[in-house]
Design an enzyme around this catalytic site. Sequence first.
Site, short mmCIF file in Angstrom:
data_model
loop_
_atom_site.label_atom_id
_atom_site.label_comp_id
_atom_site.label_asym_id
_atom_site.label_seq_id
_atom_site.Cartn_x
_atom_site.Cartn_y
_atom_site.Cartn_z
N HIS A 265 0.82 -1.21 0.00
CA HIS A 265 0.00 0.00 0.00
C HIS A 265 0.86 1.27 0.00
O HIS A 265 0.89 1.99 -0.96
CB HIS A 265 -1.02 0.05 1.15
CG HIS A 265 -1.96 -1.11 1.15
ND1 HIS A 265 -2.79 -1.37 0.09
CD2 HIS A 265 -2.19 -2.09 2.08
CE1 HIS A 265 -3.51 -2.46 0.35
NE2 HIS A 265 -3.16 -2.92 1.54
N ASP A 316 -4.86 -7.94 -4.00
CA ASP A 316 -5.19 -7.78 -2.58
C ASP A 316 -6.54 -8.38 -2.21
O ASP A 316 -6.66 -9.58 -2.01
CB ASP A 316 -5.11 -6.29 -2.22
CG ASP A 316 -5.18 -6.03 -0.72
OD1 ASP A 316 -5.23 -7.00 0.06
OD2 ASP A 316 -5.20 -4.86 -0.30
ZN LIG Z 1 -3.52 -7.01 2.20
#
Ligand SMILES: [Zn+2]
Length: 439
Positions: A265, A316
């Site tokens: 991220h 993800d």
């Molecule tokens: Zn994750």
Amino acid sequence: VTTFHCERAWLGGETAPADVAIEVAGDRITSVMAGVPAPPGSVVLSGVTIPGLANAHSHAFHRALRGRTQRGRGSFWTWREEMYAVARRLDPDSYRALARAVFGEMVLAGITVVGEFHYLHHGPGGVPYSDPNAMGQALVDAAREAGVRLTLLDTCYLHGGIGTPPDATQARFADPGAGAWAERVSALRDAPAVRVGAAVHSVRAVDPASMLVVGEWAAGRGAPLHAHVSEQPAENAACLDRHGRTPTGLLADSGLLGPRFVAVHATHVDAADITRLGESGSTCCLCPTTERDLADGVGPAAALRAAGARLALGSDSQAVIDLFEEARAVELDERLVTGVRGEHGPADLMADATASGYRALGWPDGGRIEPGALADLTSVSLDSVRLAGTRADDAVTSLVFAANATDVHHVVVGGEVFVRDGRHVRLDVVRELSRVLAP
Ligand SMILES: [Zn+2]
């Protein structure tokens, strides 16, 4: 020895030359020649062939949330409660069946290696299974059956939040301590298409002393080390409050940053964090379709790249599984924030989706079409309504900015064909997904 003959192939840069013969022995590419007619007996790969796509951050079981979490208002934290409800239902058999179907979906989307950030380790109440790695083994089996190369990022998870114990659901994720995590993970072994790596779930779930243990375990094996970093402003605030440092600062002070480290991220990183990630040669794995789905924000991708960080991409939460969408979102989402076009060129984005992801997952010899590289290939058809009329000079740009996962029609992993003309050669993926998701 097999020869694949590509109508066009991307070998780097902005163009995709025609008539590329790729010779493969075992799971490796042995030679690459452009501009040659198809040799007799070669396997023809029509369209544009690119190195296999690398999905550097995945939680396979989150696929069960697709379409079920879009009603009503909420945030990352309310979504997490719905994710926990799925986690509570899974056991090794159902985890394997779900993961096999999801990995099958990934292979159909041209993904040839996946980094599975695996934290659902134990049975209800945190009671270990008779094989303490039964859930990890379920993922290994699922990946082998689906034909995707796997980096199992076994995730250390100790606390429910900074200074709080795990709750009843989180108990299934938690080992008693970092030493117990290391002992359990040490029983997992690399195999021909499987690599074992490490992960620190986040600064919420792992304290600094325990981070050191995970870091040493990974360093001792030269294994990739991943961590969720600054996905949410609340995580930054809690970390600053408790440790007086940002999550990146804390991980840096624990010695975790470096070429084997992947910050997943890196959405809410500050200028000093960006410098640390860049100067250390770390990779940042952006997951734009998840970050937009969870209202996380848009990370400073251009600044990270300019600082020297490598960028990789992940599906993800499996909101969608489409690495082309992830790649273009790095550029397009940032355009919305900055008002500037063209910070990330198509060749850079294609490299993020391939070589950079392979490297982040501990396969530095993958993600490229060149002699010596892993024979992982993805071919994209230009026959769809989206891509019909693509000019030869624009093939790479069109793939990055207009292709989607359903345009993938051939996939080769380790020299073996797993997708032919858009169909998985071993699995009925649609049927398997239907069976596990809506039985
Ligand atoms: Zn994750």
